[in-house]
Design a protein around this motif. Structure first.
Motif, PDB file in Angstrom:
ATOM      1  N   THR A 131       0.852  -1.183   0.000  1.00 17.80           N
ATOM      2  CA  THR A 131       0.000   0.000   0.000  1.00 17.80           C
ATOM      3  C   THR A 131       0.890   1.236   0.000  1.00 17.80           C
ATOM      4  O   THR A 131       2.087   1.162   0.322  1.00 17.80           O
ATOM      5  N   PRO A 132       0.325   2.396  -0.335  1.00 18.67           N
ATOM      6  CA  PRO A 132       1.135   3.627  -0.287  1.00 18.67           C
ATOM      7  C   PRO A 132       1.750   3.887   1.088  1.00 18.67           C
ATOM      8  O   PRO A 132       2.803   4.531   1.173  1.00 18.67           O
ATOM      9  N   GLU A 133       1.120   3.371   2.134  1.00 21.34           N
ATOM     10  CA  GLU A 133       1.662   3.541   3.491  1.00 21.34           C
ATOM     11  C   GLU A 133       2.956   2.760   3.689  1.00 21.34           C
ATOM     12  O   GLU A 133       3.669   2.982   4.662  1.00 21.34           O
ATOM     13  N   ASP A 134       3.255   1.846   2.794  1.00 27.23           N
ATOM     14  CA  ASP A 134       4.507   1.105   2.871  1.00 27.23           C
ATOM     15  C   ASP A 134       5.664   1.855   2.218  1.00 27.23           C
ATOM     16  O   ASP A 134       6.818   1.417   2.297  1.00 27.23           O
ATOM     17  N   SER A 135       5.381   2.958   1.587  1.00 27.10           N
ATOM     18  CA  SER A 135       6.432   3.748   0.940  1.00 27.10           C
ATOM     19  C   SER A 135       7.387   4.291   1.993  1.00 27.10           C
ATOM     20  O   SER A 135       6.963   4.929   2.963  1.00 27.10           O
ATOM     21  N   ALA A 136       8.662   4.037   1.791  1.00 30.75           N
ATOM     22  CA  ALA A 136       9.682   4.458   2.755  1.00 30.75           C
ATOM     23  C   ALA A 136      11.050   4.048   2.226  1.00 30.75           C
ATOM     24  O   ALA A 136      11.150   3.338   1.218  1.00 30.75           O
ATOM     25  N   ARG A 137      12.056   4.484   2.942  1.00 26.54           N
ATOM     26  CA  ARG A 137      13.394   3.969   2.664  1.00 26.54           C
ATOM     27  C   ARG A 137      13.600   2.788   3.612  1.00 26.54           C
ATOM     28  O   ARG A 137      13.423   2.924   4.823  1.00 26.54           O
ATOM     29  N   TYR A 138      13.978   1.667   3.044  1.00 28.30           N
ATOM     30  CA  TYR A 138      14.128   0.441   3.806  1.00 28.30           C
ATOM     31  C   TYR A 138      15.603   0.158   4.052  1.00 28.30           C
ATOM     32  O   TYR A 138      16.420   0.252   3.132  1.00 28.30           O
ATOM     33  N   TYR A 139      15.895  -0.208   5.282  1.00 34.85           N
ATOM     34  CA  TYR A 139      17.273  -0.485   5.688  1.00 34.85           C
ATOM     35  C   TYR A 139      17.381  -1.888   6.256  1.00 34.85           C
ATOM     36  O   TYR A 139      16.539  -2.302   7.057  1.00 34.85           O
ATOM     37  N   CYS A 140      18.411  -2.601   5.864  1.00 33.10           N
ATOM     38  CA  CYS A 140      18.716  -3.829   6.564  1.00 33.10           C
ATOM     39  C   CYS A 140      19.777  -3.524   7.623  1.00 33.10           C
ATOM     40  O   CYS A 140      20.526  -2.551   7.496  1.00 33.10           O
ATOM     41  N   ALA A 141      19.798  -4.330   8.647  1.00 32.39           N
ATOM     42  CA  ALA A 141      20.707  -4.085   9.751  1.00 32.39           C
ATOM     43  C   ALA A 141      21.082  -5.404  10.401  1.00 32.39           C
ATOM     44  O   ALA A 141      20.379  -6.411  10.240  1.00 32.39           O
ATOM     45  N   CYS A 142      22.175  -5.380  11.132  1.00 32.36           N
ATOM     46  CA  CYS A 142      22.732  -6.593  11.716  1.00 32.36           C
ATOM     47  C   CYS A 142      23.065  -6.343  13.175  1.00 32.36           C
ATOM     48  O   CYS A 142      23.725  -5.353  13.504  1.00 32.36           O
ATOM     49  N   ALA A 143      22.597  -7.245  14.028  1.00 30.22           N
ATOM     50  CA  ALA A 143      22.859  -7.126  15.458  1.00 30.22           C
ATOM     51  C   ALA A 143      23.582  -8.360  15.960  1.00 30.22           C
ATOM     52  O   ALA A 143      23.235  -9.488  15.569  1.00 30.22           O
ATOM     53  N   TYR A 144      24.563  -8.139  16.834  1.00 31.96           N
ATOM     54  CA  TYR A 144      25.258  -9.272  17.444  1.00 31.96           C
ATOM     55  C   TYR A 144      24.381  -9.768  18.574  1.00 31.96           C
ATOM     56  O   TYR A 144      24.486  -9.329  19.713  1.00 31.96           O
ATOM     57  N   SER A 145      23.486 -10.670  18.236  1.00 26.64           N
ATOM     58  CA  SER A 145      22.513 -11.139  19.211  1.00 26.64           C
ATOM     59  C   SER A 145      21.894 -12.433  18.727  1.00 26.64           C
ATOM     60  O   SER A 145      21.605 -12.579  17.543  1.00 26.64           O
ATOM     61  N   VAL A 146      21.684 -13.353  19.653  1.00 24.52           N
ATOM     62  CA  VAL A 146      20.956 -14.570  19.302  1.00 24.52           C
ATOM     63  C   VAL A 146      19.478 -14.427  19.648  1.00 24.52           C
ATOM     64  O   VAL A 146      18.689 -15.325  19.374  1.00 24.52           O
ATOM     65  N   ALA A 147      19.132 -13.309  20.238  1.00 31.36           N
ATOM     66  CA  ALA A 147      17.723 -13.003  20.452  1.00 31.36           C
ATOM     67  C   ALA A 147      17.226 -12.225  19.238  1.00 31.36           C
ATOM     68  O   ALA A 147      17.949 -11.369  18.708  1.00 31.36           O
TER      69      ALA A 147
END
Length: 123
Positions: free
Chosen positions: A86-102
C-alpha cells in the motif's frame, strides 16, 4: 559486517517487491538480521528480523501477514519479500545486523546498517 542492499523501486498498490541484503565480513552464526523503514517526517519503524542460526523470525504489526523475511546461508543474504503493498509502505528500507541470538526489534541494538533502498508504492 558490511551490508549491501539491492532491490527497491516503484510498484503499484497491491503489488509485490523483494529487497535483498548481502552480508560480508564475518560469520553470521551469532547474529540477527533485521529490516527497518523510515518515511519522510516519520520515525524509523521496525519491520522484521530473523535469527541467522535457525531462521526464527518476528514481524512488526503493520507488515505481519504481508511481508516475509528469509535468509540464504550459502549466499549470506537476507531477503524481505513484500506483498499487498500500500502507499503507506512507501519508505526507505534499511537492513541491519545485530550481534545477538535473540530476535530483537530495537534499532539501537543493531550495529551495522545497509545503505538503504527506496520503496515507493503508487496508489
Amino acid at each position: 559486517v558490511q551490508l549491501v542492499q539491492s532491490g527497491g523501486g516503484l510498484v503499484p498498490a497491491g503489488g509485490s517487491l523483494t529487497l535483498s541484503c548481502a552480508a560480508s565480513g564475518r560469520s553470521l552464526t551469532y547474529y540477527t538480521l533485521g529490516w527497518f523503514r523510515q518515511a519522510p517526517g516519520k520515525e524509523r519503524e521496525y519491520v522484521a528480523s530473523i535469527r541467522w542460526s535457525d531462521g526464527d523470525a518476528i514481524y512488526g504489526d503493520s507488515v505481519k501477514g504481508r511481508f516475509t523475511i528469509s535468509r540464504d546461508n550459502d549466499k549470506n543474504t537476507v531477503y524481505l519479500q513484500m506483498s499487498s503493498l500500500t502507499p503507506e509502505d512507501s519508505a526507505r528500507y534499511y537492513c541491519a545486523c545485530a550481534y545477538s541470538v535473540a530476535v530483537i526489534r530495537e534499532p539501537g541494538a543493531y550495529l551495522f546498517w545497509g545503505q538503504g533502498a527506496q520503496v515507493t508504492v503508487s496508489s
